[in-house]
Design a protein around this motif. Sequence first.
Motif, mmCIF file in Angstrom:
data_model
loop_
_atom_site.group_PDB
_atom_site.id
_atom_site.type_symbol
_atom_site.label_atom_id
_atom_site.label_comp_id
_atom_site.label_asym_id
_atom_site.label_seq_id
_atom_site.Cartn_x
_atom_site.Cartn_y
_atom_site.Cartn_z
ATOM 1 N N LYS B 65 0.834 -1.209 0.000
ATOM 2 C CA LYS B 65 0.000 0.000 0.000
ATOM 3 C C LYS B 65 0.868 1.259 0.000
ATOM 4 N N ARG B 69 0.814 4.062 -2.856
ATOM 5 C CA ARG B 69 0.472 5.443 -2.506
ATOM 6 C C ARG B 69 1.567 6.409 -2.973
ATOM 7 N N LYS B 86 -5.605 -10.849 -2.820
ATOM 8 C CA LYS B 86 -5.333 -10.018 -1.651
ATOM 9 C C LYS B 86 -4.557 -8.769 -2.041
ATOM 10 N N ALA B 89 -6.889 -6.407 -3.711
ATOM 11 C CA ALA B 89 -7.749 -5.716 -2.744
ATOM 12 C C ALA B 89 -6.979 -4.580 -2.070
ATOM 13 N N ALA B 90 -5.738 -4.847 -1.719
ATOM 14 C CA ALA B 90 -4.931 -3.822 -1.062
ATOM 15 C C ALA B 90 -4.718 -2.619 -1.969
ATOM 16 N N ARG B 92 -6.543 -1.726 -4.566
ATOM 17 C CA ARG B 92 -7.825 -1.055 -4.816
ATOM 18 C C ARG B 92 -8.238 -0.188 -3.630
ATOM 19 N N SER B 93 -7.840 -0.597 -2.417
ATOM 20 C CA SER B 93 -8.198 0.232 -1.252
ATOM 21 C C SER B 93 -7.469 1.571 -1.296
ATOM 22 N N VAL B 94 -6.345 1.618 -2.007
ATOM 23 C CA VAL B 94 -5.618 2.891 -2.173
ATOM 24 C C VAL B 94 -6.106 3.625 -3.416
ATOM 25 N N PRO B 96 -9.063 3.236 -6.018
ATOM 26 C CA PRO B 96 -10.283 2.472 -6.323
ATOM 27 C C PRO B 96 -10.442 2.126 -7.798
#
Lengths: 248, 248, 248, 248, 248, 248, 248, 248
Positions: B65, B69, B86, B89-90, B92-94, B96
């Motif tokens: 992440k 970022r 996984k 998902a990580a 995409r959480s940063v 979208p």
Amino acid sequence: MDKADIKKLIKDIRSGKAGAEEAYAKLKRLPYHDIGCAKLDTHRAIRKGFPEVIYCEGKSIPHLKKIVRALSASHMHIMATRADKKAYAAIRSVIPSAEYHETARIVTIGKGQKGSSGVLVITAGTADIPVAEEASITAQFLGNRVERLYDVGVAGIHRLLSKTDSFGRSNVIIVVAGMEGALASVVGGLTDKPVIAVPTSVGYGASFKGLAALLSMLNSCSPGVAVVNIDNGFGAGCMASIINKAVA
Amino acid sequence: MDKADIKKLIKDIRSGKAGAEEAYAKLKRLPYHDIGCAKLDTHRAIRKGFPEVIYCEGKSIPHLKKIVRALSASHMHIMATRADKKAYAAIRSVIPSAEYHETARIVTIGKGQKGSSGVLVITAGTADIPVAEEASITAQFLGNRVERLYDVGVAGIHRLLSKTDSFGRSNVIIVVAGMEGALASVVGGLTDKPVIAVPTSVGYGASFKGLAALLSMLNSCSPGVAVVNIDNGFGAGCMASIINKAVA
Amino acid sequence: MDKADIKKLIKDIRSGKAGAEEAYAKLKRLPYHDIGCAKLDTHRAIRKGFPEVIYCEGKSIPHLKKIVRALSASHMHIMATRADKKAYAAIRSVIPSAEYHETARIVTIGKGQKGSSGVLVITAGTADIPVAEEASITAQFLGNRVERLYDVGVAGIHRLLSKTDSFGRSNVIIVVAGMEGALASVVGGLTDKPVIAVPTSVGYGASFKGLAALLSMLNSCSPGVAVVNIDNGFGAGCMASIINKAVA
Amino acid sequence: MDKADIKKLIKDIRSGKAGAEEAYAKLKRLPYHDIGCAKLDTHRAIRKGFPEVIYCEGKSIPHLKKIVRALSASHMHIMATRADKKAYAAIRSVIPSAEYHETARIVTIGKGQKGSSGVLVITAGTADIPVAEEASITAQFLGNRVERLYDVGVAGIHRLLSKTDSFGRSNVIIVVAGMEGALASVVGGLTDKPVIAVPTSVGYGASFKGLAALLSMLNSCSPGVAVVNIDNGFGAGCMASIINKAVA
Amino acid sequence: MDKADIKKLIKDIRSGKAGAEEAYAKLKRLPYHDIGCAKLDTHRAIRKGFPEVIYCEGKSIPHLKKIVRALSASHMHIMATRADKKAYAAIRSVIPSAEYHETARIVTIGKGQKGSSGVLVITAGTADIPVAEEASITAQFLGNRVERLYDVGVAGIHRLLSKTDSFGRSNVIIVVAGMEGALASVVGGLTDKPVIAVPTSVGYGASFKGLAALLSMLNSCSPGVAVVNIDNGFGAGCMASIINKAVA
Amino acid sequence: MDKADIKKLIKDIRSGKAGAEEAYAKLKRLPYHDIGCAKLDTHRAIRKGFPEVIYCEGKSIPHLKKIVRALSASHMHIMATRADKKAYAAIRSVIPSAEYHETARIVTIGKGQKGSSGVLVITAGTADIPVAEEASITAQFLGNRVERLYDVGVAGIHRLLSKTDSFGRSNVIIVVAGMEGALASVVGGLTDKPVIAVPTSVGYGASFKGLAALLSMLNSCSPGVAVVNIDNGFGAGCMASIINKAVA
Amino acid sequence: MDKADIKKLIKDIRSGKAGAEEAYAKLKRLPYHDIGCAKLDTHRAIRKGFPEVIYCEGKSIPHLKKIVRALSASHMHIMATRADKKAYAAIRSVIPSAEYHETARIVTIGKGQKGSSGVLVITAGTADIPVAEEASITAQFLGNRVERLYDVGVAGIHRLLSKTDSFGRSNVIIVVAGMEGALASVVGGLTDKPVIAVPTSVGYGASFKGLAALLSMLNSCSPGVAVVNIDNGFGAGCMASIINKAVA
Amino acid sequence: MDKADIKKLIKDIRSGKAGAEEAYAKLKRLPYHDIGCAKLDTHRAIRKGFPEVIYCEGKSIPHLKKIVRALSASHMHIMATRADKKAYAAIRSVIPSAEYHETARIVTIGKGQKGSSGVLVITAGTADIPVAEEASITAQFLGNRVERLYDVGVAGIHRLLSKTDSFGRSNVIIVVAGMEGALASVVGGLTDKPVIAVPTSVGYGASFKGLAALLSMLNSCSPGVAVVNIDNGFGAGCMASIINKAVA
């Protein structure tokens, strides 16, 4: 019969314009020339864009002469690789104008094609020069202009760093290195040109006749590096030529 | 700051126009971005023509992440390879809008560059498709149009022979094959385009996780074939992109 | 005493018809002939259907002569493999009618058995011919008619495709190839005949003296391919003979 | 369209009787069936004499179903190898009559061809049985009658010697052995039938997952032994079937 | 000073009876004899029960003479292994009574110890005889009576089976075999005597200079088999002697 | 029927005293017991002096039970190696008195034979103990008294040197070591007893799962060292037992 | 009893000042502490200058606790390597003050020795950090100050070149790299400090679990580079500490 | 221009004091001397603290002379390694004062630097002496005093144990050993000095030209051991010199 002729024939067969008989007759004659000990792939020049190449190692002198004689009947440009002095003498006895490149162990017949600029050949050490010359002479004979940058291995990396402007003048870079083969990764990290890496059998002990350099180059952390066989200067020269001529 | 800027700066330093102080200040800021667990090579995009690429395997989720970022602050186009669900998902959480290419195990951010045509990706079997997709998605993301020709191995060579016209439409061909990897030699013998061979770990027993295909491809009797690491679809995609973009 | 005699004796022992003494006496004499430096397996001809074969490499000249002399006392047909010119001279000094097949490095004594048709021997290149000749002469001596199709490797696959009708005329096909050994898979994909693949040590660098071709052939994606040892033309000739004679 | 039809078409093209258009149309439809994730080689059954075979390992369940569905439209006899219970369930959901051979990890659809006698399958130990069953079921499905002789390794050679009469009843013998793989040489020395040797990965330590048995079998001192890949019961079954059906 | 003397001294040191000075003086003189190019382990004869052994390969002639001269001052029985004719001439020039065993490449000085019966040396082929002779001569020189059973490999297993009574007369069996090395397992399965297996570098192609036989023997399915280095007849002879003398 | 009976029968057959019928009937019953999934070599106990041993790894629970049940009908002493807890539970459900040696992963049934003293088992580290215990329990069960000397590797050689008196009490020494396996050479240099070296897969990186220790032990500079397979404690225990019982 | 004491004792024994009884008593107590499952080399701290180190991998939890308890009775400073979280919990249950270094997988007890400056640890990538941390924590615990320079691989060599001043501040440099391991050669070419190279198993395909990096580093063209085992951060930390403390 | 000058220049560039032009001019002239066939790294002496070293193997006599002549123009101290007698003659023809160290195959020009004490070179056997001499002469020429302890392998470990006081006099220890290479671990366990291990290709069979010793040394159970390439006495001498001079 050249590439365009072949292309036209293929199109005609596809469209049905060329009858089966006619096509068969033409295609049967094309592909190769059977001289007993070999089936000369006379078609390769058309298909691959290369003049005919003879790999001398392991061929008897009579066979070698027979092949050269057969090829010279239909080809202007012939290259023979891994040629020692005996092989050269044999070829020269058939074609007196044959030229010998001793370090590269290559014999050439004919002037080679007019060169487009763009191949850079780099070596890590002086012991890698024979393989590098095999690559360089091959590329030259296939119609490329070659710049040489020899003995710039990573043990004295400033030698390489002072010469990186030569990278910009090239379309494709051949890196020839034995021992740990680290030069390929370093060059790959410094350029945006395609790098053809040639591991050499230079080294001793745990180099295992080039295995160390081979594995090293295959695992290069720099993208844009592809590898040919150990000591395969000829293969690198061909690959570089294919790329350079597409670009130039 | 783009490639041209860098080039100008280098020229200015060479000519003496750029003072040491000024050059130092600029160059110090350029090369990489130190975020503790990594030194992001922000300069690579300029030097190699690639957007930044993250190799996910073995990176912890927090590190991943952090890197995404940091990169997304200065880059529009980011690619992450060997990404499982996984990792996706990580990311995409940063970001979208990140997109997941499941078969290729690649996450992309941004649309990729506008594509120039010319990369053909061939596989011997269906089991080679994940590696081929890694190559294909990589090449697409780097701005190439990709044609796919899957499952045409030499056990049924007519499947390949019926499709050789696709060779003519390409500038560079990637051949992905496991087991005995013979497809690379056969394709190499049929085309005058550069062939990038990717051995895969598909097979069992004496394939020794791709070693058989690797050795086979390195020993290809067809000139114009170079090899990347086992299962290294990403590396093949990069190499193909470099060549295709130079040609196109 | 021939195969039928042996079979009868075995039956008689099983049924109890042959007494222990009688059987013991017969069987004791049969199996081998002890000449000090070797225990000649005179029984093998009966058990395996082969005439006696001498592997010359590493045998001293006196030993070789001794073995030839002992064998010729009871055998009409003798074959000696891996025979250099010195070995041939030694054998000829014992049996003046011995014939030398130089490329195959084989000496034969006696005419060989009457040949049944059906063995096809294919090579990828001209450098594979010595191993192919070892296979061909072996098969001929064991009573098979052999068709040869040499120098049709996959770098110019049209040479092979133009000759596939010879597949139909054979009962068993031997494919001899070095380098990447891809020819075995291609032939295996084009025929429904059993394919015996012989990797050769032809090649350099990462061919590792035939390992690349060996692994390639073992991993053939075509069913119907089985492999013998590197450079083992003799073994391939035997195997092909066993199959061909069962079929023909 | 069967083998004879194909042969006739090829003849007609050669003789010029079949026009280019007509031949093209026919041949285009023949060779394979493209279902996206795979190019089913529907032609193989004709070319190789085998029903279609699906290698399950590494295929996703949806792909597997798709392939089975496509094949079952045109084939009566289908075999799926390396099938675990999930793969079997998937296949049965498409073809309820599919049968599962658990030890061999094979699923068969259709009864298999009527069997000609003549294949003998021998194992050295009980741990080699799964590979042997893969070979046996394969050979049976391809229309051969199979005799099994399991657990007769050389550590207790009397077990083998008491059963040599089964050699005489066979046309071809498959020897399946791990560890040191000595059984292949011993059997090869006792019979005049062709021996297909299958090294297995049974063993530990310096067996290196079957490498010891593989090398052992390749170096067999008995002529008439050829080798397939480690654990490749399927390949041995195919090879044995090809030979047996030619003989029988 | 013999074994008993040494044992007493060690006891005395342990019990405190031998003072530090005295013990030091004695022990310092005992262990070896420093002649510059070598530290002759004169103590080994006591510690291991062996006379001194010189490994000739790679030693210069002057060094060899120096070592022989130094050893012969204090030893009655000397053995030199891997001795070619030059080495033998050098040794004989120092010790005229030295005897040469040509096949075994061993030179012996002194008659060897009086032999206890019990070592059986078996070879698979005639090419394994030099290694077997190295083992046999070594065992004889170390005081064992040796029975030889040569050329009884598994390709004709009846030759071995007819001789199994010799197993019963031995205390330890050395099996010398190249190629696939299967003989060790077969012998191991037929006897309850300890088997020392010696792989030889006899073979070609995928024997990889003895690796195939080595792996085969290490994976023997018969218990009671232990292995020494490739071609290490000397090592096998020593090991067999140690066991035989303990038993006899 | 014991060893003496067998010996008498063999003599009678040789002398002709035993008629063929009678001998056949007896011998047919002797060698093994066919229970479908296995041919139990009931003869081995007589031929090799071992009780029956079951290798559990890879055997299904039902098969394991079947084998134990069959063996226990005719044997008092049974040993099962590589047995995990499930295998133990299965065996105990058949033979409630079965005993489990957890570290050694061995199950024993019956008390083992009365022990003769003389086997010493040494390990380099604590991680080598499971393999050492496999050897120790095996030797004990085969009727030997075992002394253990664990964790005395060469990194702290004084631990070993302080214990060399245990060498004198033994007839045979087993050295179990992973990593670089140097302990075998050091022990071999300090004793005149036969040393059985067992490389273990303990180590990481370039130990390549025991290969480093294996090669090291095979190349031991100390005579009197022979080697068994990696992690093969059972094999070492057998070999040591054979030697010890001959000596004791 | 510390190093000086030991040295004095050795001198006294040599000079004869220390009587045999006295010396024996002292030395017998010194070397190790036998706790059944291990012989703790309590002497190593004196002999090698290291606190005691426990290698956790493969040790059972009860054994681990037992060893920690025994060591903590006589040692202030204990280090446990390759410790997962379970191992840490076990150690903490014995010594509550134990500290866990998660990335390095090391547990330390006690503060470590006061640090002398001078160890520089460099990694090629972020995936090499766990091995680098094992080296760093080890060196710190052994009393060295460590500077870290992570993620400066040759794919972006400017990252390394901008940091070469850190070379001057060090006495010894550890280079940790996987894939092709080229960083060791590059660093070796830029510094006159000793370089300890640690290949890591980071990479895939033809990295063969670190073999590529290992061979690369062993073949480094830069003098002044020595290599430890794959992933052996602990070994590198020890070696660096030995050198650094001698220098500092 | 010496090290201090270089350091000042670098500082001046960093501080901005040295203008770009001036720095460029100086640095351009410094790094190397291009003589066509080689780029002599004249800068290395400054950067690494070594005099110039020429690796003779594979260099032609004219090239060798050219390089010696070029180097001798600017260097007082030159060393040439892997020099046979021809190479020595060539060098002496250019520099008559050149000195030949035959066992080490090294030629030196100039007296070498004044030696600091502290390098100990140990060999296992006499056959390891040439590699050890390469290390010793290298270290001496680089300005170290060298103590030699040859032929103290572990087969007679008392020879080593009697000499451990030499360990204390050294700053760094080089251990040269072939076969199983166990000596490195034993020495490493007895000293707190850094150990540089050099595997040699001495041995036969499964030593695989030094691989056994190499793996053994890499897996040393003693901390404080690092390894250089097989037979690389020169590399060990350099590494030892770097460490010794930092310490002394």
